[in-house]
Structures are given as structure tokens and as C-alpha cells.
Scaffold this motif. Structure first.
Motif, PDB file in Angstrom:
ATOM      1  N   TYR A 166       0.839  -1.203   0.000  1.00  0.00           N
ATOM      2  CA  TYR A 166       0.000   0.000   0.000  1.00  0.00           C
ATOM      3  C   TYR A 166       0.875   1.255   0.000  1.00  0.00           C
ATOM      4  CZ  TYR A 166      -3.427   3.526   1.052  1.00  0.00           C
ATOM      5  OH  TYR A 166      -4.203   4.658   0.970  1.00  0.00           O
ATOM      6  N   CYS A 175      -1.028   9.425  -3.518  1.00  0.00           N
ATOM      7  CA  CYS A 175      -2.290   8.929  -2.932  1.00  0.00           C
ATOM      8  C   CYS A 175      -3.409   8.907  -3.984  1.00  0.00           C
ATOM      9  CB  CYS A 175      -2.694   9.732  -1.697  1.00  0.00           C
ATOM     10  SG  CYS A 175      -3.632   8.724  -0.528  1.00  0.00           S
ATOM     11  N   PHE A 176      -3.165   8.172  -5.057  1.00  0.00           N
ATOM     12  CA  PHE A 176      -4.177   7.907  -6.084  1.00  0.00           C
ATOM     13  C   PHE A 176      -4.573   9.149  -6.873  1.00  0.00           C
ATOM     14  CE2 PHE A 176      -4.482   4.923  -2.605  1.00  0.00           C
ATOM     15  CZ  PHE A 176      -4.367   3.713  -3.266  1.00  0.00           C
ATOM     16  N   LYS A 177      -3.682  10.130  -6.878  1.00  0.00           N
ATOM     17  CA  LYS A 177      -4.003  11.397  -7.522  1.00  0.00           C
ATOM     18  C   LYS A 177      -3.572  11.460  -8.970  1.00  0.00           C
ATOM     19  CE  LYS A 177      -2.505  14.540  -4.443  1.00  0.00           C
ATOM     20  NZ  LYS A 177      -2.086  15.793  -3.814  1.00  0.00           N
ATOM     21  N   TYR A 178      -2.473  10.792  -9.326  1.00  0.00           N
ATOM     22  CA  TYR A 178      -1.826  11.060 -10.609  1.00  0.00           C
ATOM     23  C   TYR A 178      -2.400  10.248 -11.772  1.00  0.00           C
ATOM     24  CZ  TYR A 178       1.654  13.142  -7.465  1.00  0.00           C
ATOM     25  OH  TYR A 178       2.284  13.881  -6.499  1.00  0.00           O
ATOM     26  N   VAL A 181      -2.565   6.250 -12.244  1.00  0.00           N
ATOM     27  CA  VAL A 181      -3.547   5.400 -11.553  1.00  0.00           C
ATOM     28  C   VAL A 181      -4.538   4.816 -12.552  1.00  0.00           C
ATOM     29  CG1 VAL A 181      -5.461   5.424  -9.891  1.00  0.00           C
ATOM     30  CG2 VAL A 181      -3.345   6.647  -9.369  1.00  0.00           C
ATOM     31  N   ALA A 183      -7.812   1.505 -13.010  1.00  0.00           N
ATOM     32  CA  ALA A 183      -8.765   0.663 -12.278  1.00  0.00           C
ATOM     33  C   ALA A 183      -8.011  -0.412 -11.490  1.00  0.00           C
ATOM     34  CB  ALA A 183      -9.740   0.025 -13.261  1.00  0.00           C
ATOM     35  N   HIS A 186      -6.761   0.770  -8.116  1.00  0.00           N
ATOM     36  CA  HIS A 186      -7.814   0.827  -7.092  1.00  0.00           C
ATOM     37  C   HIS A 186      -8.279  -0.577  -6.691  1.00  0.00           C
ATOM     38  CE1 HIS A 186      -8.514   5.074  -6.386  1.00  0.00           C
ATOM     39  NE2 HIS A 186      -8.413   5.301  -7.677  1.00  0.00           N
ATOM     40  N   LYS A 187      -8.276  -1.500  -7.635  1.00  0.00           N
ATOM     41  CA  LYS A 187      -8.678  -2.880  -7.293  1.00  0.00           C
ATOM     42  C   LYS A 187      -7.696  -3.472  -6.290  1.00  0.00           C
ATOM     43  CE  LYS A 187     -11.110  -4.120 -11.472  1.00  0.00           C
ATOM     44  NZ  LYS A 187     -10.841  -4.530 -12.837  1.00  0.00           N
ATOM     45  N   ALA A 189      -5.765  -1.775  -4.241  1.00  0.00           N
ATOM     46  CA  ALA A 189      -5.965  -1.057  -2.972  1.00  0.00           C
ATOM     47  C   ALA A 189      -7.153  -1.648  -2.223  1.00  0.00           C
ATOM     48  CB  ALA A 189      -6.171   0.435  -3.236  1.00  0.00           C
ATOM     49  N   ALA A 190      -8.236  -1.919  -2.950  1.00  0.00           N
ATOM     50  CA  ALA A 190      -9.425  -2.514  -2.311  1.00  0.00           C
ATOM     51  C   ALA A 190      -9.055  -3.843  -1.656  1.00  0.00           C
ATOM     52  CB  ALA A 190     -10.535  -2.705  -3.349  1.00  0.00           C
ATOM     53  N   TYR A 193      -7.208  -3.487   1.603  1.00  0.00           N
ATOM     54  CA  TYR A 193      -8.025  -3.070   2.747  1.00  0.00           C
ATOM     55  C   TYR A 193      -8.602  -4.252   3.519  1.00  0.00           C
ATOM     56  CZ  TYR A 193      -8.064   2.023   2.616  1.00  0.00           C
ATOM     57  OH  TYR A 193      -7.705   3.347   2.733  1.00  0.00           O
TER      58      TYR A 193
END
Lengths: 342, 342
Positions: A166, A175-178, A181, A183, A186-187, A189-190, A193
Motif C-alpha cells: 500500500y 495517494c491515487f491522484k496522478y 492510476v 482501475a 484501485h482494485k 488497494a481494495a 483493505y
């Protein structure tokens, strides 16, 4: 030197870098027993997260593994670090993570620069110095690749591995801004979690904490702000004197480098950091149509499309003139002067 | 007043707020033909993203829909806005999105505060002023809920809807930084990436763009930094003169309020903003064991545990003394003086 033998043996492999597939990279990591994982100098979250996540994974598979970082690791990463094995260099398999160029090995370049067995990276600018390269330039971070490799190796992800991965993804993407990034980012990252990663604590440390000294430095640096080319270019300067007065280290300057990219209308944000009497590291951040990599390459440096750097020699004024000329050239070539970009 | 009739008819429903299930909230949105969607005053990305995403969704289902915001909508959200229908209030179904308290309706409170039919929200502090409430306090943003509602309504997500929802999630979570983020948040973000959301552009506008004027103001504000109580408290000041000199508006100061919370070791970060000759808005950001709400309540203000504010009168020095005394009291009560927190 202890690695002299490896060095001599492998020198024939230079300039014959083989691109390996994901599947073969995974196979390669299964095959051997002793791995040395190298991270880049001035280590960041992605190289360290990659190195340690891979370490924990390979340890689960029963391997002997050592992680070597050319520089002291900043204390803020301690939540996923550990004392790794110390293994003999002789016969060890050498893995580089997140290292686009052998020069980024810093103090380790001489010993390891030409003998890396497998390089795992996401930088499109990778200079192909290793014997084998698994490059996935669509990955937002090398940690994204490492997550997929560990999954393929059937490593059981735990809290520490999840935190390491992470951290790499979060820090390399702002932090997922650029724009790097996807899908997929984010998958992953999910999925992370589902472990106890305390992402908010990680992000607070990585993005929202600065020392009193750094805040003082920021104040000094803001005082140096100058605007050029109809405010489309902004330059800030960090002198050795400022670093000395505030006690700040060069490694803490990421936030300062971002100041010049955050001003509305600025297409080229330049941070000039003094690294010696007449030596300056010039970091360039750009927005379209400008290309930071092209600007820096034209002066002998390199980097990404939006973020690149070059070391320049001369007085501060000479350095400013060089970088301003390079930016001006590109602004003219790309019509940035009149374009309504941003 | 044009809404007087609705107001009278519905006043009996006050204080009898019914919690509805997700399924019933969805049913409710299918049932009627004319909807008015209300966003909160001082609109942010989440209330606007929710309002407009729901608007586009209900339009697809053939409804007449109007979105009403009590205040002027900042220009930076224009990429997902549109001219909505203008429909008669009479007989319309009133939906509030992301509005925890009817006072947040601002100028619209008098007309709509007691007649909202369905309130869709994620704030645990929701004051239950509507006739029906769908509250999901586990959602990082109301937009997270709206995404699921639109999916349940079988709305075809398009680029604009995806941008609206992404904006709400991103802005309410500090771009996936805060503790409210869950696996579900990242899963929705991943799904939104299958549309052309240009997330990097959105995030640049929402997080990384400041005007040259704001940067000048930051420089001035940093010059006012003072530390108290063994550096556990930091105060910065924004005077009316600074605002005048730079031309900055009070609404642009969110970033400045965050300066004092980002310094390592600071448990109470205070921003004092002059709002009149002898009037100051004092914003307090705290870390445990301190409680910003308690500090501000003790002086007549209010807010959340970690972020609160109070209006104080007097000279700047008197105001500083008041807030410092309140912080000192709490530091003593909570042993913050000696605690190793942070």
C-alpha cells in the motif's frame, strides 16, 4: 572486492538485456534459493515497499533473502521493515526493484550495476542494464507489480506485506491522484483493505506530516519564488545555506518540489537545489504541452513526462539561465506560449 | 411564499423521521415523477457530485428533476454541472443529499428545512430533520451511496455521472487518504475508471492548484507562525490586511488551516483569521488526546473532535490569549503535556 568474482563472470551479459514475461519473472523467483533484493538510493516508498514485500513473500517460500538499500532508510518506513537475512553474495540471485537506471544504485552501482539478474520495474525510461527485465510501464508503481507477483507465487498476504505494498502504491501515485492510476490500482488497494493496513495513518505520515524545520525551509523557499514567461514558469531555489540553517535533509524536499507545480497557470515548475559549491539538482515538473523529460534530457538529465531532473554546474544564475533557455525552447516548439492548456 | 402550502401540509411530519432501507430508498426514487434535489450551502464536491449524479440518473428514468444549491456553485465543478429542469415546487418530491442538518440548507432552510421527503446522507451526526432518512455512515462519501443507488436503479453510468461521483468520493476522502475510506470506496473508484473520468485532472483542480495570490498569502502566514507549550501548539494568523494585499478570499483558506495541523509533534494547530476590526475566526485542529470540539465549545464555538472553530472578539493578542488558555487547560486535563501522543 567481495563481488569482484560475480562482476567478472557476468560482464559478458552487458547490453543484452532480455525482456521476460510476467510468467517467466514469477518462475525465476521460484527457481533459486538465495536472493539479494536491491532498492534504489534515496529510497522512496515504492522501492522499499517492493523490496520488503518481495522479501516477505520469498521468505514464505523458504528462500534465504537479503534486502540491501544503498542509503540509510528513513525512519518513517519502519512499520514494514525488518532485519533481513545476511547471505553470501557468491551465487546469490540479484533482483533490482523499481530501479530504472543502474546509476540509481548509488554507492552500490560499482558492485551491482552490471550483474543484476532480474530487474522488476514500472519506469518506461528503464535503461535495460540488467540481464533480465520485467517491465510493466502500465503499473502505477512497482508495488502494483509485486502484488501481482506475490499473488501468482501464492504468497499469503499479511498485514505487513499489505502495508508495504500500500505504501508503495500510495506514495508513487500521490495517494491515487496522478495519471498513472488505473482501475487496477484501485482494485489492488481494495484488496489490501482486507488487511489491517491503517492506510490513514500511513497517508498521514507520508503526505501530511512535516517537521518544524521543513516548514521553516518552506517559508525561505517561498521567498525565492520567481515567475517567468507570462507566469507559465515558476522557479524556487533551495540553497545549501537554507538547508544548513534549518537542518533539513535533501530527502525531505519532495513537498517543496511540488510547490512550483501547484500554482494555477504554471506549466513548468522548477526547483533548483544546491548540492555542492557550484552544483545544482534541477527538478522540473510540467503540464502539457510541456514535457519535463525532454527538457531535462536536452541538458543531460532524464525522467518522466511530467517529472524529471538534471544535475547542472555553474553559478546559480548560470543554472537558472540554462534551464530557462531549455524551457523557453520547448514552450516555443509546443506553442505553449499561446496555448490555453490548463 | 410559493412553498407555504407544502410547508403547512407537511409540518405534522416533523420529528418523526423514518429510517428507510437501501431498497426502500431506491423504490422511493422510482415511484415519483418530479424531484427537487437540494445540496447544502457552501457546496463541496460530495453534495454537488451526489446532487448532479442523482439528477442525471433520474433523468434517464424519464423524471422531471431540478437541482437547487443554496449558494453560487464554484466554477471548478463545472465539468459535471448542467442546467437542470425548472419544475413546480407544488407536488414535487424533495430530496436532500449530503445534508446532515437542516441549517446547512442556508438560505433555503426556511422554505425546505422541514419538508424534505428523503434525505440521503453519510454523516453519523445527521439530525434526522427529514421525513425519511437513508443514512449509511459507513460510506466514505454520499457519492458512494449514490453510485450504489444508481446501480440499483439500473442507470447507465456515463462519463459525466462517473466524474460527478468520483469528485464527491475523492474530495470527501482527501483523495483516498482518510480513515473513512474502505475497500468499497476503492472498488467503486475502480469501476469509475472504466469511464473517461480524467481523475488526475479532477484531483489536480481539487487538491493541487492554488493561485499565485494564495501562495503569496501562504508565505505571509508562515511568517506569523508561533509555537507554544513545548511546540505542541502552533498558531498562524491571517490578518485582514494580508487578505487585502493578496486579494485572497476567505473561502480559499482551507489549505492554510491545514498548515498548523501538519507539523510533526503539534497536537493543537490554530489558525486565527481576522473577520472584522476586532473579530477573529479561530479554527482549531487537534490530535489525541486533545479535542478541538471541547476546546472551542469552552469558548462558545463548536465542531468535530479533530476540527472545530469559534468566533472571538478582542485584539489579536487578547484572542490569542483566550485560545491559548483554553488549549492549556485541556492539555493539563488530558496530560497532553507529558504524553507521547503522535
Amino acid at each position: 572486492m567481495i563481488y569482484q568474482k560475480i562482476l567478472r563472470k557476468e560482464v559478458t551479459h552487458l547490453n543484452s538485456c532480455i525482456d521476460v514475461s510476467f510468467k517467466n519473472a514469477v518462475k525465476f523467483l521460484k527457481k533459486n534459493d538465495n536472493y539479494i533484493i536491491l532498492t534504489h538510493a534515496s529510497p522512496d516508498g515504492d522501492t522499499l515497499g517492493s523490496g520488503y514485500a518481495l522479501y516477505y513473500g520469498l521468505k514464505q517460500l523458504g528462500k534465504q533473502v537479503e534486502v540491501i538499500c544503498p542509503d540509510v532508510i528513513p525512519q518513517e518506513y519502519s512499520y514494514f521493515l525488518c532485519d533481513t537475512d545476511h547471505i553470501s553474495r557468491d551465487g546469490a540471485t540479484l533482483i533490482a526493484v523499481d530501479i530504472a537506471d543502474k546509476r540509481l544504485l548509488g554507492a552500490l552501482e560499482e558492485d551491482f550495476g552490471d550483474v543484476i539478474d532480474l530487474n522488476i520495474d514500472h519506469h518506461i525510461s528503464n535503461t535495460r542494464y540488467a540481464k533480465s527485465l520485467y517491465l510493466d510501464a502500465d503499473a502505477s508503481a512497482t508495488c502494483e507489480i509485486i502484488y501481482e507477483i506475490l499473488s501468482a507465487l501464492k504468497v499469503k498476504i499479511n498485514d505487513t506485506i499489505a502495508k508495504a505494498i500500500y505504501t508503495g502504491i500510495s506514495t508513487d501515485t500521490g495517494c491515487f491522484k496522478y495519471s498513472c492510476v488505473t482501475a487496477r490500482t484501485h482494485k489492488i488497494a481494495a484488496a489490501l483493505y482486507s488487511y489491517n493496513i491503517e492506510a490513514d495513518v500511513i497517508n498521514k505520515v507520508m503526505f501530511d506530516t512535516k517537521s518544524k524545520a521543513l516548514l521553516s525551509l518552506e517559508r525561505m523557499v517561498l521567498d525565492t519564488a520567481e515567475y517567468h514567461f507570462d507566469d507559465k514558469c515558476m522557479i524556487v531555489t533551495v540553497t545549501a545555506e537554507m538547508l544548513k540553517a534549518t537542518g533539513c535533509k535533501g530527502t525531505q524536499l519532495e513537498g517543496i518540489t511540488n510547490i512550483s507545480r501547484s500554482v494555477d497557470g504554471v506549466l513548468a515548475g522548477v526547483t533548483i537545489k544546491q548540492t555542492g559549491d557550484d552544483t545544482y539538482k534541477v527538478s522540473v515538473r510540467t503540464y502539457e504541452p510541456l514535457n519535463a523529460s525532454q527538457i531535462c534530457v536536452s541538458l543531460g538529465g532524464g525522467g518522466h513526462k511530467n517529472a524529471a531532473a538534471v544535475i547542472l554546474r555553474g553559478s546559480l544564475n548560470e543554472v537558472k539561465e540554462k534551464i530557462l533557455n531549455a524551457i523557453k525552447r520547448q514552450m516555443e516548439e509546443t506553442n505553449a506560449w499561446t496555448s490555453a492548456a490548463r
